[in-house]
Design a protein around this motif. Structure first.
Motif, PDB file in Angstrom:
ATOM      1  N   PRO A 160      30.716  80.878  22.741  1.00 35.60           N
ATOM      2  CA  PRO A 160      29.334  80.648  22.306  1.00 35.60           C
ATOM      3  C   PRO A 160      29.184  79.347  21.536  1.00 35.60           C
ATOM      4  O   PRO A 160      30.056  78.980  20.757  1.00 35.60           O
ATOM      5  CB  PRO A 160      29.069  81.847  21.390  1.00 35.60           C
ATOM      6  N   ARG A 161      28.102  78.617  21.763  1.00 38.08           N
ATOM      7  CA  ARG A 161      27.780  77.421  20.986  1.00 38.08           C
ATOM      8  C   ARG A 161      26.480  77.728  20.261  1.00 38.08           C
ATOM      9  O   ARG A 161      25.411  77.692  20.859  1.00 38.08           O
ATOM     10  CB  ARG A 161      27.580  76.207  21.898  1.00 38.08           C
ATOM     11  N   VAL A 162      26.596  78.031  18.983  1.00 37.05           N
ATOM     12  CA  VAL A 162      25.489  78.607  18.217  1.00 37.05           C
ATOM     13  C   VAL A 162      24.500  77.548  17.735  1.00 37.05           C
ATOM     14  O   VAL A 162      24.908  76.534  17.166  1.00 37.05           O
ATOM     15  CB  VAL A 162      26.031  79.358  16.989  1.00 37.05           C
ATOM     16  N   VAL A 163      23.227  77.795  17.953  1.00 39.03           N
ATOM     17  CA  VAL A 163      22.194  77.015  17.278  1.00 39.03           C
ATOM     18  C   VAL A 163      21.654  77.868  16.131  1.00 39.03           C
ATOM     19  O   VAL A 163      21.061  78.929  16.363  1.00 39.03           O
ATOM     20  CB  VAL A 163      21.041  76.626  18.223  1.00 39.03           C
ATOM     21  N   ALA A 164      21.900  77.432  14.893  1.00 36.47           N
ATOM     22  CA  ALA A 164      21.348  78.124  13.728  1.00 36.47           C
ATOM     23  C   ALA A 164      19.965  77.544  13.448  1.00 36.47           C
ATOM     24  O   ALA A 164      19.800  76.329  13.400  1.00 36.47           O
ATOM     25  CB  ALA A 164      22.253  77.936  12.523  1.00 36.47           C
ATOM     26  N   VAL A 165      18.977  78.437  13.297  1.00 32.68           N
ATOM     27  CA  VAL A 165      17.627  77.995  12.951  1.00 32.68           C
ATOM     28  C   VAL A 165      17.368  78.413  11.514  1.00 32.68           C
ATOM     29  O   VAL A 165      17.691  79.542  11.118  1.00 32.68           O
ATOM     30  CB  VAL A 165      16.573  78.622  13.889  1.00 32.68           C
ATOM     31  N   ALA A 166      16.817  77.503  10.708  1.00 33.46           N
ATOM     32  CA  ALA A 166      16.624  77.805   9.288  1.00 33.46           C
ATOM     33  C   ALA A 166      15.373  77.128   8.770  1.00 33.46           C
ATOM     34  O   ALA A 166      14.875  76.173   9.371  1.00 33.46           O
ATOM     35  CB  ALA A 166      17.837  77.309   8.496  1.00 33.46           C
ATOM     36  N   THR A 167      14.858  77.640   7.668  1.00 33.00           N
ATOM     37  CA  THR A 167      13.816  76.925   6.930  1.00 33.00           C
ATOM     38  C   THR A 167      14.450  76.426   5.634  1.00 33.00           C
ATOM     39  O   THR A 167      15.439  76.986   5.169  1.00 33.00           O
ATOM     40  CB  THR A 167      12.637  77.836   6.554  1.00 33.00           C
ATOM     41  N   PRO A 168      13.860  75.381   5.056  1.00 29.89           N
ATOM     42  CA  PRO A 168      14.475  74.820   3.847  1.00 29.89           C
ATOM     43  C   PRO A 168      14.094  75.568   2.567  1.00 29.89           C
ATOM     44  O   PRO A 168      14.426  75.093   1.493  1.00 29.89           O
ATOM     45  CB  PRO A 168      13.921  73.387   3.791  1.00 29.89           C
ATOM     46  N   SER A 169      13.424  76.721   2.658  1.00 32.95           N
ATOM     47  CA  SER A 169      13.024  77.411   1.429  1.00 32.95           C
ATOM     48  C   SER A 169      14.237  77.735   0.566  1.00 32.95           C
ATOM     49  O   SER A 169      15.270  78.179   1.058  1.00 32.95           O
ATOM     50  CB  SER A 169      12.295  78.709   1.741  1.00 32.95           C
ATOM     51  N   ARG A 170      14.092  77.522  -0.754  1.00 39.36           N
ATOM     52  CA  ARG A 170      15.203  77.830  -1.653  1.00 39.36           C
ATOM     53  C   ARG A 170      15.518  79.321  -1.666  1.00 39.36           C
ATOM     54  O   ARG A 170      16.629  79.727  -1.974  1.00 39.36           O
ATOM     55  CB  ARG A 170      14.881  77.347  -3.061  1.00 39.36           C
ATOM     56  N   LEU A 171      14.521  80.145  -1.316  1.00 38.11           N
ATOM     57  CA  LEU A 171      14.780  81.590  -1.250  1.00 38.11           C
ATOM     58  C   LEU A 171      15.753  81.915  -0.117  1.00 38.11           C
ATOM     59  O   LEU A 171      16.403  82.945  -0.124  1.00 38.11           O
ATOM     60  CB  LEU A 171      13.480  82.368  -1.020  1.00 38.11           C
ATOM     61  N   ALA A 172      15.805  81.046   0.896  1.00 35.03           N
ATOM     62  CA  ALA A 172      16.615  81.340   2.082  1.00 35.03           C
ATOM     63  C   ALA A 172      17.921  80.545   2.122  1.00 35.03           C
ATOM     64  O   ALA A 172      18.805  80.821   2.922  1.00 35.03           O
ATOM     65  CB  ALA A 172      15.800  81.042   3.342  1.00 35.03           C
ATOM     66  N   ARG A 173      18.065  79.559   1.241  1.00 30.97           N
ATOM     67  CA  ARG A 173      19.169  78.608   1.338  1.00 30.97           C
ATOM     68  C   ARG A 173      20.561  79.266   1.308  1.00 30.97           C
ATOM     69  O   ARG A 173      21.440  78.935   2.105  1.00 30.97           O
ATOM     70  CB  ARG A 173      19.064  77.584   0.204  1.00 30.97           C
ATOM     71  N   ALA A 174      20.734  80.233   0.399  1.00 30.57           N
ATOM     72  CA  ALA A 174      22.048  80.876   0.279  1.00 30.57           C
ATOM     73  C   ALA A 174      22.427  81.566   1.590  1.00 30.57           C
ATOM     74  O   ALA A 174      23.591  81.566   1.990  1.00 30.57           O
ATOM     75  CB  ALA A 174      22.054  81.882  -0.877  1.00 30.57           C
ATOM     76  N   GLY A 175      21.438  82.136   2.270  1.00 26.12           N
ATOM     77  CA  GLY A 175      21.686  82.807   3.546  1.00 26.12           C
ATOM     78  C   GLY A 175      22.110  81.832   4.630  1.00 26.12           C
ATOM     79  O   GLY A 175      23.054  82.088   5.381  1.00 26.12           O
ATOM     80  N   VAL A 176      21.420  80.708   4.723  1.00 27.69           N
ATOM     81  CA  VAL A 176      21.771  79.678   5.713  1.00 27.69           C
ATOM     82  C   VAL A 176      23.198  79.206   5.476  1.00 27.69           C
ATOM     83  O   VAL A 176      23.997  79.067   6.410  1.00 27.69           O
ATOM     84  CB  VAL A 176      20.825  78.457   5.592  1.00 27.69           C
TER      85      VAL A 176
END
Lengths: 256, 256
Positions: A160-176
């Motif tokens: 698998p060649r993974v594309v990670a999709v994320a938002t830059p919100s600080r609430l989500a940063r640790a998860g990314v």
């Protein structure tokens, strides 16, 4: 059967050998993942598949978000009326040039509350029965989050060649960060695409830190909501232009 | 122990009796739930708690999103330096006037990939050890989605009055509908709050259809991202003004 056994069992389940066989003529398998829901993962997966097909690549799209499948809504597919053909397995119907498979064909569009093991089971089943034939690219919309069902998917898919999709919100940063770290630990090739809908910085530093190739930023585009269900319209949105550029980078990198 | 047994076991686990005891002097327990991540559930929960405290209600906030806790980031709490006091259980520290409890005190801010049963276990443990004392209102930020860990929470909390948070995106509509239908089936008092960040209609029809009290619409407000970590600033955002109105409606309805 305990959910804690899932990884150990994987090698023993004949369905997983079947899945490998079904995917053996797919040149590149690209799971689209996110550490959290609501970041636009499904839209990115759908638009990426539509765009790759327009570019002449033989493309498949698999919705593995089995508890809340929604790729069919973005594509405008009524899962009750479109049913896949059976021929050495289930052959995904062609939708706007893309071979499209979803559990919604079988669950009639109802989100399904499932316990952990049942989710894993549904994923293995879909992988084992779907006959993809020959493809350049298979985009996989995975369950959101850092739960087993998302991470196990990586073990079931060949190379698998993974594309990670994320938002830059600080609430989500640790998860990314956790997702990219896990992919790095497992030695998975990894890409990062950032959805800018809530503003913030572009997370380029995280791509750098965890050795992910940075595919770009996707802009906020409210016109997407109206375009849902119409592949032609979807491809003409600002979001689609950004995703298309990212996909072109990805195809180049994959050499397909 | 199979995850399929979780519901049946609930009555036998002494921790759940303990949890009821710990919550016995809380007048109203309000879980904030969503059928999918990324709809602003955590922000709504945090702002609602801050606002209720300003209104003079003795308020608690419990982050039960154990795999990805983030309420502490919105509140500006460094979970490594702030640690709860132990006194007949764990007494949540007071943050901006709110008694605040999160598993992040113990996981050091790292998102934690857990298997299904372990998630359920962590939730029971937190509920059993936290000594809330006397409160008017306890807001609970629950795990997103229609997975067991979110739905089981409702069985562990006494007389929960659920606020469902949703966006009007057509990609998410089936999930919202499923959540409201489940709450109706279980006879839970239920409220609906709609986050309008991606446009669309306000889902009033779904509130009507499933007998949920409609608490209002919350506007898109990019200034929230900057205000994260500063309760004072958070309360001055446009989003907070909309959430505050919704909370005033809720408090009136609950008679507290």
């Amino acid at each position: 059967m305990s959910p804690g056994m899932a990884r150990g069992e994987a090698v023993l389940d004949p369905r997983l050998a079947g899945a490998r066989q079904m995917l053996s003529r797919v040149r590149a398998v690209v799971p689209v993942m996110s550490a959290k829901g609501g970041v636009g993962k499904t839209l990115v997966a759908v638009i990426a598949a539509l765009h790759a097909a327009r570019r002449g690549r033989r493309t498949g799209l698999l919705d593995l978000d089995v508890t809340s499948p929604s790729a069919h809504i973005a594509l405008g597919v009524d899962p009750g009326s479109l049913q896949p053909e059976e021929k050495n397995g289930v052959v995904p119907p062609l939708v706007a040039g893309v071979r499209f498979m979803t559990v919604a064909y079988y669950t009639w569009d109802r989100p399904t509350p499932l316990r952990g093991q049942a989710v894993d089971d549904a994923i293995r089943e879909v992988l084992a029965v779907t006959n993809w034939g020959e493809l350049d690219l298979l985009i996989v919309d995975t369950p959101p989050g850092l739960r087993d069902e998302a991470l196990d998917t990586l073990e079931y898919l060949p190379d698998p060649r993974v594309v990670a999709v994320a938002t830059p919100s600080r609430l989500a940063r640790a998860g990314v960060e956790r997702l990219l770290a896990l992919l790095e630990e497992q030695g998975q090739p990894r890409y990062l695409l950032v959805n800018m809908y809530a503003g913030g910085d572009g997370l380029e530093d995280l791509a750098e830190k965890y050795g992910a190739r940075y595919l770009g930023r996707v802009r906020l585009d409210p016109s997407v909501e109206e375009a849902l269900g119409d592949p032609e319209k979807l491809l003409s949105t600002g979001m689609a232009r950004d995703v298309a550029e990212a996909v072109d980078r990805l195809l180049e990198d994959l050499g397909i």
